[in-house]
Enzyme design. Structure first.
Site: not given
Length: 503
Positions: A225-226, A304, A422, A441, A469, A494
């Site tokens: 954490e941190n 978190d 994308h 991507d 689509h 689709d």
């Protein structure tokens, strides 16, 4: 498979260890005096006699959830059973079951801080696409948990896991090529509150290249954490600590005033020590010695719910007590015997790299329309191909996947050097900037069309999202998700396209 209760299956898993020839990880830890209190894997049983469910998949067509078991007690997951259940549908991983008997099953995380926007949206995380990480284990097909940004699992409270400064150990097997520099692809002990409650409130394995210069890493680190720790000090990334294997074994042990991380190739050799020493020093945000562990379990996210990282998880456990190094060595020896290997991410119509193709819609409204660049923008839509301009915009050259050679990228025949990718869940045609993000991507995998026609095309980097689509625009869509284009109505039609020679 005959009906079996969880309790009866767990009873089977506690059969005497004297018959074990090559003990599984949790048998090894138990014999070393540090038994598993959580054991998660979608690829295999982690006890030699465990015959219970490993994970469950959710099917988009009817919402039905189906449990996947090992092929036999102590065996490899039945990947073909998943394939049969998910045929003609999109499946996600609904639950990763705890094999230890402590009930620490992992389900998708509830909403928390959205670090991309800097605000708390309250949105729940996504479930992982069930098809995203195919492998073979001992030569048998199975699937890992492919975690893109926005996806993660947790056990809210944890049962039997370490609290405060109590000792514990853990290991995970992950994909050493699937990572990024964001927070936080973790597996291990985390906050019960879904908030950052201060230094020392986590003790989890992290894999990625956060905190280093471009091209450096990846590293196994400890999330306390941190801070992500490779050494005693949070910002240190010394050379020589990188772990670069296709399949990586990572281990973390913590006890009062002391912790250690080790790692190695999950397919060969032993573990090397990355750090073994004192806890990090206190800072303005609090102390790491003593620790204040809370005992919840996270998989693929921070404590978190920070969820902008990516990675692939295959198996992992958490123990009660601080394991000896020789016990970890025995676990590593068992892992290497599994012979993890990549399996094909494509199961649909074959396409030839270098060929030029077009993608025709199959929805009844649109069977004369093709995936094409919008003439007035970089957006991808479905359009007619009745003149030369429309035909040019609907032609795509098949390339080996820019982000993964297992899949494909589609270069515009009209705009050489530009690819379908994308962006904000929509498909666009952009020039290749050679970045890691662009490459991933712009990579897509092909499976048989989920409506029984042609092919369904899945994002490599967002493995639960498929070309679809909607109002003529082509998106990457998650059936039943939060956007309009995620509507389940006519999704299967689709999201199915016939791949043709170039129009």
């Amino acid at each position: 498979m005959p009906s079996r209760t969880r309790s009866s299956l767990y009873a089977i898993s506690l059969a005497a260890a004297s018959s074990i020839v090559h003990a599984a990880p949790c048998d090894i830890y138990a014999r070393g005096g540090t038994p598993c209190v959580a054991a998660h894997s979608t690829t295999r049983a982690l006890y030699d006699a465990y015959a219970g469910p490993l994970y469950a998949v959710r099917r988009n067509t009817d919402g039905r959830v189906h449990e996947i078991y090992p092929r036999s007690a102590g065996g490899v997951a039945d990947g073909e059973d998943q394939d049969r259940f998910c045929s003609g549908a999109v499946c996600t991983i609904a639950t990763v079951f705890d094999q230890s008997g402590h009930g620490n099953d992992a389900t998708k995380a509830i909403g928390g801080p959205d670090y991309m926007k800097g605000e708390d949206t309250g949105d729940a995380d996504w479930e992982a696409g069930a098809m995203g990480a195919p492998v073979t284990v001992r030569g048998q097909k199975a699937y890992g948990v492919f975690v893109p940004p926005g996806t993660g699992y947790r056990t809210a409270a944890g049962n039997g896991t370490a609290r405060g400064d109590e000792p514990e150990g853990m290991y995970a097997v992950v994909d050493g090529t699937h990572y990024n520099n964001r927070c936080c692809f973790d597996y291990g002990n985390a906050e019960t509150s879904l908030t950052d409650t201060g230094n020392g409130h986590m003790e989890a394995l992290f894999f990625g290249n956060t905190g280093g210069p471009d091209g450096s890493g990846p590293w196994i680190m400890a999330e306390m954490e941190n801070g992500l720790f490779l050494t005693q000090h949070v910002n240190e990334r010394p050379p020589g600590k990188e772990i670069r294997h296709r399949f990586v074994t990572a281990t973390l042990r913590g006890e009062p005033h002391h912790w250690a991380i080790r790692g190695g190739d999950a397919n060969a050799g032993g573990l090397r020590t990355i750090y073994d020493g004192a806890r990090p020093p206190a800072n303005k945000d609090g102390a790491y010695d003593p620790m204040s562990k809370e005992g919840a379990i996270v998989l693929g996210i921070g404590g978190d719910n920070s969820h902008t990282s990516q990675g692939t998880f295959y198996e992992g456990v958490m123990t009660s007590g601080y394991p000896r190094a020789d016990v970890e060595d025995q676990v590593q020896a068992d892992i290497t015997r599994q012979n993890y290997a990549p399996a094909s991410r494509n199961s649909g119509p074959a396409v030839r790299v270098g060929s030029t193709v077009s993608f025709r819609a199959t929805t009844s409204c649109c069977t004369t329309r093709y995936v094409a660049r919008d003439p007035g923008s970089d957006d991808v839509r479905i359009d007619f191909a009745s003149d030369d301009g429309q035909k040019q915009r609907a032609r795509w050259v098949v390339r080996q996947g820019l982000g993964s050679k297992d899949c494909y990228s589609f270069e515009s025949a009209e705009r050489p050097g530009s690819f379908i990718r994308h962006s904000s869940n929509g498909l666009v045609v952009n020039g290749n900037d050679s970045s890691k993000l662009f490459s991933e991507d712009a990579t897509f995998c092909i499976q048989a069309g989920i409506n029984g026609q042609g092919a369904t095309i899945r994002s490599w980097s967002q493995a639960a999202r498929y070309w679809r689509h909607y109002d003529a625009r082509v998106h990457i869509s998650y059936p039943g998700g939060k956007y309009n284009f995620d509507s389940k109505n006519s999704f299967n039609d689709d999201a199915s396209f016939v791949i043709t020679s170039a129009v």
